[in-house]
Design a protein around this motif. Structure first.
Motif, PDB file in Angstrom:
ATOM      1  N   HIS A 230       0.864  -1.192   0.000  1.00  0.00           N
ATOM      2  CA  HIS A 230       0.000   0.000   0.000  1.00  0.00           C
ATOM      3  C   HIS A 230       0.896   1.237   0.000  1.00  0.00           C
ATOM      4  N   CYS A 231       0.950   1.923  -1.147  1.00  0.00           N
ATOM      5  CA  CYS A 231       1.738   3.174  -1.230  1.00  0.00           C
ATOM      6  C   CYS A 231       3.141   2.965  -0.687  1.00  0.00           C
ATOM      7  N   ASN A 232       3.773   1.825  -1.042  1.00  0.00           N
ATOM      8  CA  ASN A 232       5.103   1.513  -0.502  1.00  0.00           C
ATOM      9  C   ASN A 232       5.117   1.694   1.017  1.00  0.00           C
ATOM     10  N   GLY A 233       4.094   1.106   1.631  1.00  0.00           N
ATOM     11  CA  GLY A 233       4.014   1.201   3.093  1.00  0.00           C
ATOM     12  C   GLY A 233       3.953   2.647   3.556  1.00  0.00           C
ATOM     13  N   TRP A 234       3.154   3.455   2.816  1.00  0.00           N
ATOM     14  CA  TRP A 234       3.029   4.896   3.115  1.00  0.00           C
ATOM     15  C   TRP A 234       4.404   5.567   3.201  1.00  0.00           C
ATOM     16  N   CYS A 235       5.369   5.052   2.453  1.00  0.00           N
ATOM     17  CA  CYS A 235       6.740   5.627   2.419  1.00  0.00           C
ATOM     18  C   CYS A 235       7.517   5.403   3.715  1.00  0.00           C
ATOM     19  N   TYR A 236       7.033   4.554   4.613  1.00  0.00           N
ATOM     20  CA  TYR A 236       7.733   4.368   5.900  1.00  0.00           C
ATOM     21  C   TYR A 236       9.080   3.667   5.745  1.00  0.00           C
ATOM     22  N   ALA A 237       9.243   2.797   4.756  1.00  0.00           N
ATOM     23  CA  ALA A 237      10.550   2.146   4.596  1.00  0.00           C
ATOM     24  C   ALA A 237      11.611   3.211   4.322  1.00  0.00           C
TER      25      ALA A 237
END
Lengths: 549, 549
Positions: free
Chosen positions: B235-242
């Motif tokens: 989902h959205c690259n993990g909401w950009c958390y990575a």
């Protein structure tokens, strides 16, 4: 990039807007309208009020004929109007030129001329020097006087006072956000340590990114920060903190006089959580500690830059309940570029080692891009050995646009595709840098590099030494040798000889690093507190030459 | 901008580099080499190791013939290799396509074809569906199998295993950082709530800015965050958390199965400080609380999105020692765009009002640019009255590049220079938005707008209701009327009639918002947990039509 990921996938106003700190003000006014943005004595402004005053200043400037790309200068202490100018001037489309209040009239006149300043805002504390400077500049300047309750009345320099100027702002003109993020937002003159002042041009992109980076490293996003303005706003626009505080709706506490009593009073009265300053500010806090000072439960965060804080100063400051972070940067790169990130593992190393490590300049911030310590000609990075000296080079988005009207100096500072800091450093094994000298101040003795800073550090460990500066003097045998210029603490004056000092150093340094000459006399600094070693070198060379003939 | 601030002040590599999250990995590896970056069961990787594995993946991909702008897809749970792909794939110059693991083979085949995927990484948990999808796609795909100790062995889909693939990476090829910050970094297919899946293209600039913005709103910069991967990385690259975690050197705790036991076990074992999830995750945590759960001293931060968390769920989650932040965004805008910033003043309002306010979608983040609630045709903002419904529109740097190979849909979503969210909301007096409906799901009854969400919220307050969905059905007199589809908690099944529900709503809603029809049956959701109301509408219309004839 092959076509499918670029075809019909262009930038448009919905997915691409110029990066700028100016939008952070709008957001703060929307999200934190009732929070206190500015405190000065009895005065308070909420974020809604602060934003409104900034916008009014912008519209007043537009009403006064300021156009996009004009220069608007301000000569002011860290007062509310100085904070308003950080947003208000760029919102008019103009570039803000925050002038160092410690400069004399000829230096200010030079800046007004060189920057082609169209309008000058003057804190009445500096009315006299401003009047002289304007006269010397020969410019037909609009001047707006900022009256303040906390300084004696002064004769106005211009024909209008700041509040009246705001009051006459037209209401029907649009604010001027940048058309491009590469547009200039600010101009900061740096005396540097050599030569003439140069006008450093900031861009909206760098100012925005450094504002975000600042909220990160300073942890401004935890709760509501209360930031005390010990750091002058004329240094790199206060290291971009005025803009960073907007990103989190923090509170600015203004401070006209950076003296321990006022700092401690502000800390107690307003619950200050953050401030910045040179090691001298920390030393002053240690010396000026109130008798009834109670160490706060949550440490007060303080960023320290300008020189490496001595181990004892960090230790004493910590003991008072401050958390010290050493940071490093330069006017040419929107302020702070590295921080000495404190590693968990240091806690177990014992205080000596931990504090020594904390005194290094550290590692690049999350927004600073790449940093290397390298041979400035070949751009080859030095070994990570804590010994090999190279120049600190940056490459990223915090580099200035360049020097105003000085293409040659701009080309030079960016040669090879890196921003040359002019600072010489080593890279330690753990990737932390430690500044050893300004590139022009290194002493080359018998083919060996001698860091003047390293010799100064040894001198500072002598209990008699109050100020120390080490420079090269010509020597027939060695090419150059170190010469120490010393100011002693008053009780010691006349009790020590040059030989005493040389013996002291010889016990602690290799022979080639030991000063061959010692001069006892006061050390002169510039208005920005910088030591101009190129001047000191000439001065010292004369003295030594006289002695030897 | 007049000439002096642009002349000889050009961009150069020293002051302008493409914004990209990829540099954050290099910095984390330099600054936090020994900190734990990834935990999965017994497995641990430091930031130095994690970075090395990401770089090896990139070089292996380059070695396998991947070129700039190719698509590399991954079908995996939240396992370490999924985190590695977030950096490793873009470092090869390719665009990462993280595929929803809940999709069936035909849907995956469509995505592989449409994205022109060149290479697919497959977590062996999904080997069967991947094998079918590759076959269905008819593509000649390279497939790399990711073996994992925590799932049963499966027959390989491709000819090489992930670790062998890394091992054969050439060492002499340069990593491929973006040439331009507008280059694509990721591709995320969204089923949306209507129509066919669309490929949302992310840019390096937006990914970097949202990573920085995330560290700010989630306060990832306080100490060392330990982030639990409850939110799918697809989902959205993990909401950009990575990417955000790299900016602060945080620790990722992988999680294959998002169930309360595993979440609580991870929290206890690893000292989790942060996680994200839908309200359903919070409800599950409340239901699945271990008997010996001890409320942590420092609350665990949890961001909640996907739907507005009900007041009772927030209250119960808080009571367990979690700090809940409601956030909102969309796949088309790099994840989170608004957060419901909790105001100090709410504490004094009493829990009912405070929790109600916390359930709103809130205000734009510091990196989200402008947001308005407006008439989607005229772009005129609605009144800040908490009543007038408009569409949520964004304008800034988080908007996607657009939809892959779908110029028409791209034009439509950006029409008028704003990014159209498709969500209908009101703007409250305090500037906080509250979503009322998807634009296509609003019910127009007798000329009045009826928010299906508002009616659902009333239904959820009935103790018998487990799931509720309200959609429009055609009505001769009113045009449309609301119809409620309900799943009851097991003990209540068969004890309530449609009339009971209608009476319940009538006591709490105006007549035109009260459902005219009630259907008791299970509610079907998509693989992403979304309710496709356009399908439910057709289904319900059929039932009602049959009933009435």
């Amino acid at each position: 990039m092959t076509s499918k990921f670029s075809q019909d996938l262009d930038q448009n106003p919905g997915n691409h807007q110029p990066l700028t700190p100016l939008g952070l003000l709008d957001r703060a006014a929307d999200v934190y309208p009732d929070r206190i943005a500015v405190i000065h004595g009895e005065r308070r402004h909420t974020w809604a009020e602060y934003a409104q005053r900034c916008r009014r200043l912008a519209r007043a400037l537009i009403g006064a004929g300021i156009r996009r790309g004009d220069t608007v200068a301000i000569l002011a202490a860290n007062i509310p109007e100085m904070l308003e100018a950080q947003f208000g001037v760029p919102l008019s489309g103009a570039v803000i030129n925050s002038i160092n209040i410690r400069l004399d009239a000829p230096a200010i006149a030079f800046i007004l001329q060189h920057s082609e300043t169209r309008l000058l805002l003057v804190d009445q504390q500096f009315a006299d020097v401003a009047r002289q400077a304007v006269k010397l500049s020969g410019l037909q300047l609009d001047v707006v006087d900022i009256r303040a309750a906390d300084v004696p009345d002064a004769e106005p320099v211009g024909v209008i006072e700041y509040e009246s100027f705001l009051a006459q702002a037209p209401t029907d003109v649009a604010l001027r956000y940048p058309e491009d993020e590469w547009d200039a937002i600010a101009l900061n003159y740096t005396s540097g340590t050599t030569g003439n002042p140069k006008g450093v041009v900031y861009h909206h992109r760098g100012a925005y990114l450094n504002a975000l980076g600042t909220t990160l490293y300073a942890r401004l996003n935890a709760g509501t920060p209360v930031y005390l303005w010990t750091l002058p706003l004329f240094h790199c626009n206060g290291w971009c903190y005025a803009w960073a505080l907007a990103a989190v709706g923090g509170t600015s506490v203004c401070l006209r006089k950076v003296v321990p009593d006022e700092i401690y009073a502000a800390i107690r009265q307003y619950g200050v959580t953050h401030f910045c300053g040179a090691p001298a500010v920390l030393s002053a806090l240690v010396m000026g500690k109130p008798k009834d000072w109670v160490r706060p439960e949550t440490p007060i965060w303080v960023a320290c830059a300008g020189a490496s804080p001595p181990v004892t100063v960090i230790a004493q400051t910590e003991a008072l309940g401050f958390e010290v972070l050493h940071v490093y940067g330069m006017t040419e790169a929107h302020g702070v570029n590295t921080t000495c990130v404190v590693q968990d593992a240091w806690a177990a190393m014992g205080d000596d080692e931990r504090l020594r490590r904390m005194g290094r300049q550290g590692v690049r911030t999350a927004v600073a891009g790449d940093m290397i310590v390298a041979d400035p000609s070949t751009l080859q990075p030095v070994a990570r050995d804590g010994k090999t000296i190279g120049e600190v080079l940056f490459r990223g988005n915090l580099g200035m646009k360049g020097y105003l009207k000085n293409a040659e100096a701009t080309r030079e500072v960016f040669h090879g595709g890196w921003m040359h800091s002019g600072d010489l450093a080593v890279m330690h094994e753990d990737g932390y840098i430690e500044i050893k000298d300004r590139s022009k101040d290194i002493i080359i003795s018998g083919g060996e590099n001698v860091s003047s800073i390293e010799v100064e550090e040894v001198l500072f460990t002598h209990p008699a030494v109050f100020q120390a500066a080490v420079v090269a003097v010509p020597d027939e045998k060695w090419g150059e040798v170190p010469c120490a210029v010393l100011e002693l603490h008053p009780p010691y004056v006349g009790t020590l000889t040059a030989d005493d000092i040389i013996q002291f150093c010889r016990a602690r340094l290799p022979g080639f690093k030991t000063p061959k000459h010692v001069i006892f006399e006061p050390i002169v600094r510039t208005a920005t507190g910088k030591l101009q070693k190129f001047k000191l070198r000439d001065h010292v060379a004369e003295i030594i030459a006289k002695r030897e003939h």
